[in-house]
Design an enzyme around this catalytic site. Sequence first.
Site, PDB file in Angstrom:
ATOM      1  N   ALA A 190      -2.469  -8.639  -0.887  1.00 45.94           N
ATOM      2  CA  ALA A 190      -1.565  -7.670  -1.496  1.00 45.94           C
ATOM      3  C   ALA A 190      -2.244  -6.846  -2.592  1.00 45.94           C
ATOM      4  CB  ALA A 190      -0.336  -8.389  -2.046  1.00 45.94           C
ATOM      5  N   GLY A 228       0.801  -1.211   0.000  1.00 48.06           N
ATOM      6  CA  GLY A 228       0.000   0.000   0.000  1.00 48.06           C
ATOM      7  C   GLY A 228       0.836   1.264   0.000  1.00 48.06           C
ATOM      8  N   GLU A 274      -0.054 -23.639   1.788  1.00 47.51           N
ATOM      9  CA  GLU A 274       1.216 -23.596   1.056  1.00 47.51           C
ATOM     10  C   GLU A 274       2.360 -24.121   1.899  1.00 47.51           C
ATOM     11  OE1 GLU A 274       0.047 -19.823  -1.862  1.00 47.51           O
ATOM     12  OE2 GLU A 274       1.040 -19.467   0.055  1.00 47.51           O
TER      13      GLU A 274
END
Length: 445
Positions: A316, A15, A171
């Site tokens: 993200a 950001g 993951e």
Amino acid sequence: MDERHRVIIVGCGFGGLSAAQRLKDVDAGVTLIDRRNHHLFQPLLYQVAMSVLSTADIAWPIRHLFKDRKNIRTILGEVVGVDTQRREVDLASGATLGYDTLVLATGSTHAYFGHDEWAVHAPGLKTLEDATTIRRRILLAFEQAELDPDPDRRRALLTFTIIGGGPTGVELAGTIAELARETLRGEFSRFSVDEVRVVLVEAAPRILSGFSEKMAGYAERKLESLGVEVWKGQPVSECGPKGVTVGEKMLESRTLVWAAGVEASPAAKWISAPADKAGRVEVEPDLSVPGHPEIFVIGDTASVSMPNGDPVPGLAPAAKQQGTFVGDLLRARLTGGTEPERFVYHHRGSLATVGERDAVVEMGWFKLKGRLAWLLWGVAHIYFLIGTRSRFTVALSWFWTYLFSRRSARLITQRDALSGKPPEGEETRAVDEAPPGAQVSEVTR
């Protein structure tokens, strides 16, 4: 003194970086403040923890990124408070910086649901330090199992528990299983890698709650084919040095990793702003703070809703979109243009890998799973990396791992290796492998 409009951006994640980039050539003095000297590509942080990538592959010095931007000043420091009346930011060093416009992009940290003492035993994954700590613990568990003659202790050392069944947990679990059964096969003599046990714990009825049931079911079946045990529907009630308690069942496991939840930085307290249960600032439609049009909050620090009432996910792409929106708003405000009135989040899709050769992808009606999904996941992540060198080295590392199941960053560099932690009172460094000439990130712990 510089009489230009003073913009302070706290935090140089996705950001903050996006907001700063949109202020190019604007007649304003922009100051970036971050506790670390690098911008981190967090989506690939788990691959550093799993020895696939080095730290230099996914982190870039902030000063280097903005070295040609004469209106941007970079400060390495920690913000500890904001005086909204005097419009000043307080640093831990005791310094204060004045602002005309403030952008808070301070991100989030791990949430242990009132049990912060669990952090010692179950580290989360948010920073390079976290990644190298987890990597060290995992690799040391194998080394200690090779030395330990007691079968019960060895069994606990070879049991790895991931708490949280979101994308990060999935993951990690899949990659640990493949690390053990493929990369490390044949390297140890006292035990077989088939003895390795990987357990993924999720309190909800299913993993990957952000995906459709069909895709979540596929991911679970794929994890099980890799040897991962998926425990669902029971929350963790205790984490300790010997293992984890799930419901009322004790699982002896010496390596725990926390991927179950996050909470916002204390930015809401700094500015006395309304916040949700996770500590995120409840912002206006233009991402400004109620009663303070000169202060904006973006990324994981902000509580933002979509038109249908659902919260904007802490991803993200969402942080990048918010940073771009605020940057464009400030550009319009400073140049006399038309300010956008409302931030609208555009969801590009959800992606998660399941091991090193499989993934699930959802982009609206488009859904893909398997190796083609993994290729799409890889292309998307390489595209968003910064710089040609990073894209090339990451692609090469993935190709090498895919073909030969070898990992280029499988090093234990801390001095007190057998204990699994740095010596009392000493500083240690985690230095990863990197290609010749690359900028290696040294993290002092």
